[in-house]
Scaffold this active site. Structure first.
Site, PDB file in Angstrom:
ATOM      1  CG  HIS A 153      -0.438   0.322   2.507  1.00 52.40           C
ATOM      2  ND1 HIS A 153      -0.075  -0.641   3.427  1.00 52.40           N
ATOM      3  CD2 HIS A 153      -0.175   1.514   3.105  1.00 52.40           C
ATOM      4  CE1 HIS A 153       0.365  -0.061   4.525  1.00 52.40           C
ATOM      5  NE2 HIS A 153       0.327   1.255   4.359  1.00 52.40           N
ATOM      6  CB  SER A 169       3.000   1.819   6.064  1.00 53.66           C
ATOM      7  OG  SER A 169       1.834   1.967   6.825  1.00 53.66           O
ATOM      8  CG  ASP A 182       0.282  -3.984   2.940  1.00 54.26           C
ATOM      9  OD1 ASP A 182       0.260  -3.490   1.790  1.00 54.26           O
ATOM     10  OD2 ASP A 182       0.314  -3.311   3.980  1.00 54.26           O
TER      11      ASP A 182
END
Length: 318
Positions: free
Chosen positions: A64, A170, A94
């Protein structure tokens, strides 16, 4: 009656705190230089973190973070800026893999997440909210969690931690006190306090290997969600396996290969084709593309309380 030694010297709190601080500082010094800021070039804007896993510029981040971008901008801790190409991505875990156009200097090693225990130190390094190369620390709160990925599928073998994470963390590494990467930070629960998640390093290692070899992640699909749990000693002895943990089936997908093979909620998966299963990451690893359409033997401890064999026919994961 027990004997009490009156000469016991209590631990020096200051020394303990110093040891804890030194452990974190050493881990950060080992992994921090490998962490980069990742920004999309073209398409939708956005940024996150990533970390190099080889000296020639292979960088792991979240899917992402790169989203639809083919090219990203990479900024290293020493201020160097280069671009990189997205080699591949896996929505289900992910994870994405980038190849930098030039070497990025330091790199970090993916450790063995199977060795983790609840309570182990967990250190997060990343670029939250634009504050570059921020370090937070906590503990491993839980192992073998499942959560929904952006594709809507369950993402298994997720590490839960209370190390503070924010947008921008992230794709950054979750690091052990020994300076090994044990996970890839992926998500926080908005509104919750001190609950964050990371993809286990063993799963990330599998994804990286698949992307390097095939350009994508090939998977055999069996249709279960499961949790890594402690395996009662008596079950391990009865099954003739040596592992102390296993996978308990939490949900069986209707009409899937697992249901057709007779698996039910609550079954323990002990082995796949004779290979012991001690965690969810073992299922992820063992269910590679080569098993698609191939009869696969499962050894299970069923909810009926018996050691049983099942024959499973995995299908290609769409």
């Amino acid at each position: 009656m027990g004997f009490i030694d009156k000469n016991i010297v209590p631990a020096d709190d200051g020394a303990l705190i110093d040891a804890y601080s030194q452990s974190i500082a050493s881990a950060v010094e080992a992994v921090g230089p490998a962490v980069s800021r990742i920004e999309r070039v073209g398409g939708k804007g956005g940024h996150g973190s990533g970390f190099a896993v080889s000296p020639d510029g292979l960088i792991v981040t979240n899917n992402h973070v790169v989203d639809d971008a083919k090219i990203v901008r990479i900024t290293t801790p020493d201020g160097s800026v280069t671009e990189g190409r997205v080699l591949g991505r896996d929505v289900d875990t992910d994870i994405a893999l980038i190849r930098a156009n030039s070497g990025v200097g330091a790199w970090a090693r993916l450790g063995d997440s199977k060795r983790l225990r609840r309570g182990h130190i967990a250190i997060a390094i990343g670029n939250p909210l634009g504050f570059e190369w921020t370090v937070t620390a906590g503990i491993v709160s839980a192992l073998g969690r499942s959560m929904r990925s952006a594709s809507g599928r369950l993402m298994d073998d997720v590490i839960q931690t209370d190390a503070a994470l924010n947008p921008g963390n992230s794709g950054g590494p979750l690091v052990s006190s020994s300076g090994e990467v044990i996970g890839v930070n992926t998500a926080v629960i908005q509104g919750a306090q001190s609950i964050a998640f990371a993809v286990a390093s063993n799963t990330a290692n599998f994804v990286v290997s698949e992307i390097l070899r095939y350009g994508q992640v090939r998977r055999a699909f069996i249709g279960i969600a499961g949790d890594t749990i402690e395996l009662p000693r008596r079950i391990a002895l009865e099954a003739g396996t040596g592992q102390g943990t296993s996978v308990r089936v939490r949900r069986v997908e209707p009409g899937g290969p697992a249901e057709r093979a007779g698996l039910r909620d609550g079954d323990y998966i002990l082995a796949i084709d004779g290979t012991p299963v001690s965690g969810v990451d073992d299922i992820v690893r063992l269910m590679g593309g080569e098993r698609i359409g191939q009869n696969t033997d499962l050894l299970v401890f069923s909810v009926a309380g018996r050691i049983e064999k099942r024959i499973l026919l995995p299908v290609a994961r769409s």
